[in-house]
Write a protein that holds these residues in place. Structure first.
Motif, PDB file in Angstrom:
ATOM      1  N   ALA A 289       1.017  -1.228   0.265  1.00 21.57           N
ATOM      2  CA  ALA A 289       0.095   0.043  -0.459  1.00 21.57           C
ATOM      3  C   ALA A 289       0.619   1.556   0.479  1.00 21.57           C
ATOM      4  O   ALA A 289       2.095   1.296   1.203  1.00 21.57           O
ATOM      5  CB  ALA A 289      -1.108   0.338   1.397  1.00 21.57           C
ATOM      6  N   TYR A 291       0.517   5.201   0.961  1.00 18.38           N
ATOM      7  CA  TYR A 291      -0.465   6.192   2.137  1.00 18.38           C
ATOM      8  C   TYR A 291       0.036   7.401   1.106  1.00 18.38           C
ATOM      9  O   TYR A 291       1.171   7.640   1.007  1.00 18.38           O
ATOM     10  CB  TYR A 291      -0.630   6.137   3.361  1.00 18.38           C
ATOM     11  CG  TYR A 291      -0.694   4.622   3.810  1.00 18.38           C
ATOM     12  CD1 TYR A 291      -2.302   4.272   4.364  1.00 18.38           C
ATOM     13  CD2 TYR A 291       0.056   3.352   3.813  1.00 18.38           C
ATOM     14  CE1 TYR A 291      -2.162   3.406   5.133  1.00 18.38           C
ATOM     15  CE2 TYR A 291      -0.783   2.328   4.025  1.00 18.38           C
ATOM     16  CZ  TYR A 291      -1.633   1.984   4.659  1.00 18.38           C
ATOM     17  OH  TYR A 291      -2.259   1.475   5.360  1.00 18.38           O
ATOM     18  N   GLN A 292      -0.978   8.634   1.482  1.00 17.33           N
ATOM     19  CA  GLN A 292      -1.059  10.196   1.748  1.00 17.33           C
ATOM     20  C   GLN A 292      -2.207  10.283   2.549  1.00 17.33           C
ATOM     21  O   GLN A 292      -2.612   9.974   3.287  1.00 17.33           O
ATOM     22  CB  GLN A 292      -1.219  10.399   0.648  1.00 17.33           C
ATOM     23  CG  GLN A 292      -1.039  11.941   0.577  1.00 17.33           C
ATOM     24  CD  GLN A 292      -1.593  13.183  -0.578  1.00 17.33           C
ATOM     25  OE1 GLN A 292      -1.309  14.214  -0.668  1.00 17.33           O
ATOM     26  NE2 GLN A 292      -1.479  12.129  -1.952  1.00 17.33           N
ATOM     27  N   VAL A 316       5.142   4.119   2.527  1.00 14.14           N
ATOM     28  CA  VAL A 316       4.712   2.757   2.282  1.00 14.14           C
ATOM     29  C   VAL A 316       4.516   1.508   2.897  1.00 14.14           C
ATOM     30  O   VAL A 316       5.707   1.988   3.651  1.00 14.14           O
ATOM     31  CB  VAL A 316       5.631   2.439   0.782  1.00 14.14           C
ATOM     32  CG1 VAL A 316       5.095   3.831  -0.287  1.00 14.14           C
ATOM     33  CG2 VAL A 316       6.885   2.043   0.609  1.00 14.14           C
ATOM     34  N   LEU A 336      -6.317   9.322   6.177  1.00  9.74           N
ATOM     35  CA  LEU A 336      -5.329   8.411   4.970  1.00  9.74           C
ATOM     36  C   LEU A 336      -5.784   7.977   4.313  1.00  9.74           C
ATOM     37  O   LEU A 336      -6.500   7.089   4.253  1.00  9.74           O
ATOM     38  CB  LEU A 336      -4.483   7.202   6.213  1.00  9.74           C
ATOM     39  CG  LEU A 336      -3.799   7.535   7.778  1.00  9.74           C
ATOM     40  CD1 LEU A 336      -3.256   6.500   7.977  1.00  9.74           C
ATOM     41  CD2 LEU A 336      -2.026   8.700   6.726  1.00  9.74           C
ATOM     42  N   GLN A 338      -5.159   5.930   0.622  1.00  6.86           N
ATOM     43  CA  GLN A 338      -4.548   4.489   0.679  1.00  6.86           C
ATOM     44  C   GLN A 338      -4.759   3.991  -1.472  1.00  6.86           C
ATOM     45  O   GLN A 338      -5.762   4.201  -1.502  1.00  6.86           O
ATOM     46  CB  GLN A 338      -4.033   3.598   1.553  1.00  6.86           C
ATOM     47  CG  GLN A 338      -5.863   3.314   1.547  1.00  6.86           C
ATOM     48  CD  GLN A 338      -5.122   1.124   2.138  1.00  6.86           C
ATOM     49  OE1 GLN A 338      -4.864   0.656   1.575  1.00  6.86           O
ATOM     50  NE2 GLN A 338      -5.773   0.912   3.678  1.00  6.86           N
ATOM     51  N   ASN A 340      -3.670   0.633  -2.819  1.00  5.10           N
ATOM     52  CA  ASN A 340      -3.002  -0.729  -3.234  1.00  5.10           C
ATOM     53  C   ASN A 340      -2.898  -1.975  -4.774  1.00  5.10           C
ATOM     54  O   ASN A 340      -3.566  -1.631  -5.603  1.00  5.10           O
ATOM     55  CB  ASN A 340      -3.537  -1.264  -1.975  1.00  5.10           C
ATOM     56  CG  ASN A 340      -4.751  -1.632  -1.672  1.00  5.10           C
ATOM     57  OD1 ASN A 340      -5.687  -2.184  -2.820  1.00  5.10           O
ATOM     58  ND2 ASN A 340      -5.821  -1.094  -0.668  1.00  5.10           N
TER      59      ASN A 340
END
Ligand code: GTQ
Length: 356
Positions: A289, A291-292, A316, A336, A338, A340
Motif C-alpha cells: 500500500a 499512503y498519503q 509505503v 489517511l 491509500q 494498494n
C-alpha cells in the motif's frame, strides 16, 4: 526461521558438486536446491523498504520542474518516488508506482493511453481537470480520480487556475513485470469532450442509487471521481456509529458502484479515519500500500521503524510488513488515503492477514 530442517534444502558444497553446478550452468540450467530456500521463503519477504517522503522536502523541487521542462517535451511533468530496495523497477512499493505531477494554469499534457491503470489524488491548487475517454472531470483538493487502463486521458489546469499538484498512482511495475504494457499517443494529441462536465459523478455518484437501464460493464468503475466532502462525511458517520476495527480504525474502501468491488482490476483504494488519540493495533497482511496523509498528523510504526507524517506526506507499507498507525492529536481526527494491489492479491487467492 531455520532452514536447517527436514523438508528444506540443506546440501553442503563439495568439489564434485561445484563442478556439477558449473557444468549445468554452461547449459543455462541450475540445481534447485542451491536456490530453493531463497525463491521459496517461509513467508513473504519484501525487498521494498518502508519509506516516507515528506511533502515539505519534495514540494520545492516539484515546483522547480515547472521552469525546467514543459509538458510538451516531458509528456508528463512528474517527480516519482524511488524505493531504494527496488532497483530500476520504478516501484514505490511492491508493484506500485507513485509520483507528484505538477502543472501551471493554462497548461495541458497531450492525450495518451496505456495498459496500466492510473489514479490521481489531488493535493493543492485550483482549476485542475482531467479528460478520460471524453468525460471531463474537475479536480478538487483530496478528490480521488480514476484513469482506468485503456482509456484516453489528458490532464490540465484552466487558464484562470493556480499551479496544481496531485499524486499519481499506477500499476506500471506490475504491468511491466507481466510484460503486457502498451502505450499510445492520441492521434489528435487532444480529445474532444463528448459529455457534460463531471457527468459520471451525476450518473453514478449518488449514494445507493443507480440509474435504471443499460449499465456499463467494463472492468473498472464507471464513476471516475470520488470527492472528498462525501468521503469524509461517510468516514465520520461510520466512526460515529461505532464502525471500524482496532487494527484499521474506520477504514472504508472506494467501490465500483455497479459491483461493490474494487474501483479498478489491479488497484484498490481506501480512506481511513483515526479518531483523536487512536493508535491502531499492529497487524500484517499480504498486499502493498501507498499512503498519503489527507488530514491531520501522526505516525506509523512499520516493521519496527517509526515514521512521523503530516498532511500530504506519502509513505509505503510493504507486503507482510507489521504496521500500526497513530493519530498524534488528542482533539482532531487524522485521515489517511491509500491505494494498494489488493484486487490482484485477492483475485489470485493470496490474501492473508494476522494480528501481531
Ligand atoms: O498521467 O498517465 O506519473 O502515464 C506516470 C505515467 C502519470 C499519466 C505518471 C503516466 C501518468
Amino acid at each position: 526461521m531455520q532452514d536447517n530442517v527436514e523438508g528444506r534444502a540443506r546440501v553442503e558444497d563439495t568439489p564434485e558438486l561445484q563442478a556439477y553446478y558449473a557444468d549445468i550452468a554452461k547449459l543455462d540450467a541450475g540445481a534447485l536446491w542451491t536456490v530453493a530456500n531463497v525463491i521459496e521463503p517461509w513467508e513473504p519477504k519484501s525487498t521494498s523498504l518502508p519509506m516516507l517522503w515528506r511533502y515539505q522536502d519534495l514540494r520545492p523541487h516539484v515546483l522547480r520542474a515547472l521552469d525546467l521542462v514543459t509538458p510538451e517535451r516531458a509528456g508528463r511533468r512528474v517527480v516519482y518516488m524511488v524505493n531504494p530496495g527496488r532497483g530500476d523497477t520504478a516501484a514505490a512499493v511492491g508493484w506500485l508506482y507513485t509520483g507528484l505531477q505538477v502543472m501551471n494554469p493554462g497548461e495541458s499534457a497531450s492525450a495518451h493511453r496505456h495498459s496500466t491503470s492510473a489514479l490521481r489524488f489531488i493535493m493543492e491548487g485550483e482549476g485542475a481537470y482531467t479528460i478520460v475517454d471524453g468525460h471531463k472531470v474537475t479536480l478538487g483538493r483530496n478528490d480521488f480520480v480514476l484513469t482506468p487502463n485503456g482509456t484516453w486521458h489528458e490532464h490540465g489546469v484552466e487558464a484562470g487556475g493556480t499551479a496544481c499538484i496531485w499524486q499519481d498512482g499506477l500499476d506500471i511495475p506490475l504491468v511491466n513485470a507481466l510484460e503486457a504494457n502498451f502505450f499510445q499517443v492520441h492521434p489528435g494529441l487532444r480529445q474532444n469532450t463528448a459529455f457534460p462536465v463531471d457527468d459520471t459523478s451525476a450518473t453514478y455518484g449518488a449514494p445507493a442509487l443507480h440509474p435504471v437501464g443499460d449499465l456499463p460493464h467494463g472492468k473498472a468503475s464507471p464513476l471516475l471521481k470520488y470527492e472528498w466532502a462525501p468521503t469524509y462525511a461517510a468516514l465520520c458517520a461510520y466512526a460515529a456509529a461505532g464502525g471500524g476495527t482496532p487494527a484499521d480504525g474506520a477504514l472504508m474502501r472506494y467501490v465500483n458502484p455497479l459491483t461493490g468491488g474494487h474501483v479498478m482490476p489491479t488497484i484498490g483504494a481506501a480512506m481511513q479515519r483515526l479518531a483523536p488519540g487512536q493508535h491502531t493495533s499492529a497487524h500484517r497482511h499480504t498486499g502493498s500500500a501507498v499512503y498519503q496523509c489527507a488530514k491531520g498528523a501522526g505516525f506509523s510504526i512499520i516493521d519496527g521503524k517509526c515514521f512521523d507524517w503530516q498532511e500530504r506526506d506519502i509513505f509505503v507499507v510493504p507486503s507482510w510488513a507489521t504496521h500500526s498507525h497513530a493519530n498524534a492529536s488528542a482533539t482532531d481526527d487524522a485521515v489517511l488515503f491509500q491505494f494498494n494491489d489488493l484486487p490482484v492479491i485477492e483475485a489470485l487467492g493470496l490474501y492473508r492477514e494476522e494480528g501481531v
